[in-house]
Design an enzyme around this catalytic site. Structure first.
Site, PDB file in Angstrom:
ATOM      1  CE  LYS A   1      -4.058  -2.055   0.337  1.00 59.23           C
ATOM      2  NZ  LYS A   1      -5.123  -1.919  -0.661  1.00 59.23           N
TER       3      LYS A   1
ATOM      4  CE  LYS B   1      -9.945  -5.786  -5.630  1.00 57.07           C
ATOM      5  NZ  LYS B   1      -9.851  -4.622  -4.714  1.00 57.07           N
TER       6      LYS B   1
END
Length: 333
Positions: free
Chosen positions: A146, A242
């Site tokens: 991240k 996704k």
């Protein structure tokens, strides 16, 4: 065959380490687990990947449950005999997350779930010494980091790992124009890709980032038409697929096929999933071109709805047919 009943459960485990992203800090992962019961006495489960609040996407757990309950009132006692007929029933759902949850159960109903082996792709939010020790021990092929103000230092620390994993970055649409200079400092560090650097698509800014590393879309990959438009008009090399955002495993497979035919790299994205959903992420990851977002059993939580889902062996994850442990679930309703 037809649906006669359904049960909704909560799964609510504490993260071993809090998840910190540019958008939120998570201490626990509440998830909706859905059990579909047929007139033949069989039960099939789906796991919803939405969150309690709309920090990540507009649809929440409560929205998904409400959508499925309304759908059940519509389809109870309607006969279906094939997967294709079941998918047509699922098409009546209003939200992509709800459809994905139901299709997971339908897929299990009509397919023999086989063992799956895939590469291990870890995601880390902040690099503590404990995290580094875990990465050294488990040796993922790819680590997704991240983005934080310490990204340059964090990349160097990951590059010091003995097994030399590939490194990807995830900005969660948080970068500003001022961050481009930082990204360019990573030009020679062989970053695999960066996910969603900016909230809005800007060809000039993306072009600058693309000088340093390939760019991936994730949040913006909401359906095939939008994906086609983005990859045709912007310098996008990778798409994070996704299934919960797209509305199910079947739609994800169609998108993977189109992206492969058009030479766009693919990653299957998870969302801090429990073991049931992680099995299906792994199932799809077999068809992705890059290591996907799949972690071994026990990576995030001490307790899981599917025990021992994804056992780590020599840098790969091995999944068996998932068996849901309803004893760890809460608030059956």
């Amino acid at each position: 065959m037809y649906i006669v009943d359904a049960t909704f459960y909560d799964m609510n485990a504490t993260f071993k380490q809090p998840i910190v992203t540019p958008k939120v800090r998570l201490e626990r992962r509440k998830a909706l687990i859905f059990e579909l019961k047929t007139n033949e006495g069989e039960s099939y489960f789906g796991e919803c990947n939405a969150f309690e609040t709309d920090w990540y996407a507009p649809t929440t757990i409560a929205d998904v449950e409400a959508d499925i309950r309304a759908w059940l009132d519509d389809i109870y006692s309607k006969n279906f005999y094939t997967y294709e007929e079941a998918l047509k029933l699922a098409d009546r759902l209003d939200t992509a997350d709800a459809r994905h949850t139901v299709v997971m159960a339908f897929y299990t109903m009509f397919h023999e779930l086989e063992d799956v082996t895939v590469d291990y792709g870890a995601t880390v939010s902040g690099l503590t010494q404990e995290t580094l020790n875990t990465l050294e021990k488990t040796q993922p092929q790819r680590i997704k980091l991240k983005w934080t103000p310490h990204v340059l230092e964090d990349v160097q620390r990951l590059q010091s790992l003995a097994h030399q994993p590939s490194i990807a970055l995830d900005a969660n649409e948080s970068l500003s124009e001022a961050d481009i200079a930082t990204a360019l400092k990573l030009k020679d560090q062989h970053i695999l890709y960066i996910e969603e650097p900016f909230k809005t698509l800007n060809a000039e800014e993306l072009g600058e980032i693309n000088q340093a590393m390939p760019i991936a879309i994730d949040e913006k990959a909401t359906d095939l038409d939008r994906i086609k438009a983005i990859v045709c008009n912007y310098p996008i090399s990778v798409v994070v697929v996704k299934p919960f955002r797209l509305g199910g495993i079947d739609r994800a497979m169609d998108i993977l096929k189109w992206l492969s035919e058009n030479n766009i790299h693919t990653v299957i994205g998870g969302m801090y999933e429990y073991g049931l959903s992680r099995y299906f992420t792994a199932l799809l990851a077999q068809y992705a071109s890059l290591p996907s977002d799949i972690t071994p059993s026990g990576y995030y939580y001490n307790t899981d709805v599917v025990p021992n889902s994804g056992c780590l062996e020599n840098g790969q994850l091995k999944f068996s047919k998932p068996s849901v442990d309803t004893q760890v679930l809460e608030n059956a309703r």
